[in-house]
Design an enzyme around this catalytic site. Structure first.
Site, PDB file in Angstrom:
ATOM      1  N   ARG A   1       9.417  16.122  -8.606  1.00 30.54           N
ATOM      2  CA  ARG A   1      10.331  14.966  -8.544  1.00 30.54           C
ATOM      3  C   ARG A   1      11.660  15.463  -9.082  1.00 30.54           C
ATOM      4  O   ARG A   1      11.735  15.877 -10.253  1.00 30.54           O
ATOM      5  CB  ARG A   1       9.792  13.818  -9.397  1.00 30.54           C
ATOM      6  CG  ARG A   1      10.796  12.715  -9.629  1.00 30.54           C
ATOM      7  CD  ARG A   1      10.166  11.463 -10.191  1.00 30.54           C
ATOM      8  NE  ARG A   1       9.391  10.787  -9.163  1.00 30.54           N
ATOM      9  CZ  ARG A   1       8.975   9.522  -9.247  1.00 30.54           C
ATOM     10  NH1 ARG A   1       9.243   8.801 -10.319  1.00 30.54           N
ATOM     11  NH2 ARG A   1       8.283   8.983  -8.276  1.00 30.54           N
TER      12      ARG A   1
ATOM     13  N   HIS B   1      11.279   9.940  -0.366  1.00 31.21           N
ATOM     14  CA  HIS B   1      10.084   9.724  -1.192  1.00 31.21           C
ATOM     15  C   HIS B   1       8.869   9.700  -0.252  1.00 31.21           C
ATOM     16  O   HIS B   1       8.249   8.662  -0.022  1.00 31.21           O
ATOM     17  CB  HIS B   1      10.225   8.406  -1.952  1.00 31.21           C
ATOM     18  CG  HIS B   1       9.292   8.264  -3.118  1.00 31.21           C
ATOM     19  ND1 HIS B   1       8.358   9.216  -3.478  1.00 31.21           N
ATOM     20  CD2 HIS B   1       9.149   7.253  -4.025  1.00 31.21           C
ATOM     21  CE1 HIS B   1       7.689   8.796  -4.535  1.00 31.21           C
ATOM     22  NE2 HIS B   1       8.146   7.617  -4.888  1.00 31.21           N
TER      23      HIS B   1
ATOM     24  N   GLN C   1       5.385   8.218  -1.167  1.00 28.54           N
ATOM     25  CA  GLN C   1       5.429   6.752  -1.179  1.00 28.54           C
ATOM     26  C   GLN C   1       5.275   6.211   0.246  1.00 28.54           C
ATOM     27  O   GLN C   1       4.499   5.280   0.484  1.00 28.54           O
ATOM     28  CB  GLN C   1       6.766   6.286  -1.773  1.00 28.54           C
ATOM     29  CG  GLN C   1       6.922   4.767  -1.802  1.00 28.54           C
ATOM     30  CD  GLN C   1       5.979   4.114  -2.780  1.00 28.54           C
ATOM     31  OE1 GLN C   1       5.949   4.475  -3.942  1.00 28.54           O
ATOM     32  NE2 GLN C   1       5.206   3.148  -2.323  1.00 28.54           N
TER      33      GLN C   1
ATOM     34  N   ASP D   1      13.178  -2.386  -2.647  1.00 28.72           N
ATOM     35  CA  ASP D   1      13.120  -1.413  -3.752  1.00 28.72           C
ATOM     36  C   ASP D   1      14.294  -1.735  -4.677  1.00 28.72           C
ATOM     37  O   ASP D   1      15.181  -2.529  -4.325  1.00 28.72           O
ATOM     38  CB  ASP D   1      13.215   0.018  -3.175  1.00 28.72           C
ATOM     39  CG  ASP D   1      13.138   1.103  -4.256  1.00 28.72           C
ATOM     40  OD1 ASP D   1      12.628   0.819  -5.363  1.00 28.72           O
ATOM     41  OD2 ASP D   1      13.601   2.228  -3.994  1.00 28.72           O
TER      42      ASP D   1
ATOM     43  N   CYS E   1       7.737  -0.555  -3.719  1.00 27.03           N
ATOM     44  CA  CYS E   1       7.165   0.700  -4.233  1.00 27.03           C
ATOM     45  C   CYS E   1       6.933   0.645  -5.734  1.00 27.03           C
ATOM     46  O   CYS E   1       6.131   1.425  -6.257  1.00 27.03           O
ATOM     47  CB  CYS E   1       8.076   1.867  -3.872  1.00 27.03           C
ATOM     48  SG  CYS E   1       9.742   1.694  -4.527  1.00 27.03           S
TER      49      CYS E   1
ATOM     50  N   ARG F   1      -1.195   4.903  -3.527  1.00 23.01           N
ATOM     51  CA  ARG F   1      -0.459   6.134  -3.850  1.00 23.01           C
ATOM     52  C   ARG F   1      -1.453   7.279  -4.102  1.00 23.01           C
ATOM     53  O   ARG F   1      -1.223   8.410  -3.717  1.00 23.01           O
ATOM     54  CB  ARG F   1       0.431   5.926  -5.085  1.00 23.01           C
ATOM     55  CG  ARG F   1       1.591   4.951  -4.915  1.00 23.01           C
ATOM     56  CD  ARG F   1       2.601   5.428  -3.884  1.00 23.01           C
ATOM     57  NE  ARG F   1       2.990   6.798  -4.107  1.00 23.01           N
ATOM     58  CZ  ARG F   1       3.901   7.207  -5.011  1.00 23.01           C
ATOM     59  NH1 ARG F   1       4.540   6.326  -5.739  1.00 23.01           N
ATOM     60  NH2 ARG F   1       4.195   8.494  -5.148  1.00 23.01           N
TER      61      ARG F   1
END
Ligand code: CP
Ligand code: NVA
Length: 312
Positions: free
Chosen positions: A95, A127, A130, A218, A257, A285
């Site tokens: 990340r 992402h 996700q 989001d 998310c 996830r």
């Protein structure tokens, strides 16, 4: 050839379909006796836990590394950290604040001759893990992806970008409502078209959600972003609330998310209401990560699979 997944497009339509199928199947211990390094430059609740447990479920050992504890790019270069991790681990997830860091990691491992896939666990651009969980949730909840309409409301950020590309790769239509200056770029729209997808963009949330099967939002301000006050001001009016979900029509589900900011991009009522599937999405996830890790390590879905979840 190493399958890096820096963006969802790296999987292609066949790869996305295979990962979704693998997510519902028992996968062998493809990581038995091996490690997976998970590097985080930003905080994480879901991604870290989902990925660690996915590695355990594949028989492997996860090593989570906060960027500051190894001095990622400070104590030694990103390239040297990546090469070091490649000495011990079968895959590297990261990340990162800047997408280019993932590209540098993948390039360093390739140059070192290490067949160690790099998986994007969120960057400023995408992402993908996700998006896989999002597709999995939509398919589970609605029975199919093909021909479904997914409406995203808010800042056209990393999550939005991977979502619309994932829709393009799986036959779903995307619609996106964002204020001027916070929408998808023309390069994003071109990429969707290149993948054979369809995305409609606008500024009016009510217009964009009309007839949608899925309403998604989001946070307005992503990790590491500046200009938070200006963004919040521009996005006022883009809250997904019960009235907006009603405008989508009966049967529409709501996804986010997470983390959520109740009262900003989503009302508490929408997040906790009957349309919300956000906790299923959060659980997915882990199933999506397990499937993705297995896929990049060479696993493919079984045509006659044993179910992952035991019958109750
Ligand atoms: N959705 C998501 O990536 O959550 P975390 O930031 O907690 O990992
Ligand atoms: N767009 C958000 C997603 C968090 C999971 C961010 O990048 O902070």
């Amino acid at each position: 050839m190493t399958t890096d997944v820096l963006g969802i497009g790296d999987l292609g339509a066949a790869g996305v379909a295979a990962v979704l199928d693998l997510a519902g199947q028992r996968v062998g211990p493809v990581l038995a006796g091996r490690g997976a390094a998970l590097v985080f430059e930003h905080p994480s609740a879901r991604t870290r836990n989902a990925c660690e447990m996915a590695v355990v479920q594949l028989g492997g050992h996860p090593v989570t590394i906060r960027a500051d504890e190894v001095g990622f790019g400070v104590r030694e270069s990103v390239e040297d950290v990546a090469r070091t991790l490649g000495c011990y681990h079968a895959l590297v997830g990261a990340r990162v604040a800047r997408h280019a860091t993932l590209e540098r990691m993948a390039a360093a491992l390739a140059a070192a001759g290490r067949d160690v896939p790099v998986v994007n666990l969120l960057s400023d651009l995408e992402h993908p893990t996700q998006a896989l969980a999002d597709l999995l949730t939509i398919r589970e909840e609605l029975g199919s992806l093909e021909g479904r309409t997914v409406a995203y409301v808010g800042d056209a950020n990393n999550v939005c970008r991977s979502l619309v590309l994932a829709c393009a790769l799986s036959g779903a239509r995307a619609t996106v409502a964002s204020p001027v200056g916070y929408g998808l770029s023309s390069a994003d729209l071109d990429r969707v078209a290149e993948l054979g997808g369809e995305v409609r963009v606008g500024v009016d949330p009510r217009e964009v959600v009309e007839g949608a099967d899925v309403v998604y939002t989001d946070v307005w301000v992503s990790m590491g972003e500046e200009g938070a006050d200006a963004k919040r001001a521009a996005l006022a009016g883009y809250t997904v609330d019960e009235a907006l979900l009603e405008a989508a029509g009966p049967g529409a589900i709501f996804l986010h998310c997470l983390p959520a900011h109740r009262g900003e991009e989503v009302s508490a009522g929408a997040l906790e209401g009957p349309a919300s599937r956000v906790w299923r999405q959060a659980e997915n996830r882990m199933h999506a990560a397990r499937a993705l890790f297995a896929y990049v390590l060479g696993a493919r879905p079984d045509a006659r699979p044993a179910p992952f979840r035991d019958p109750a």
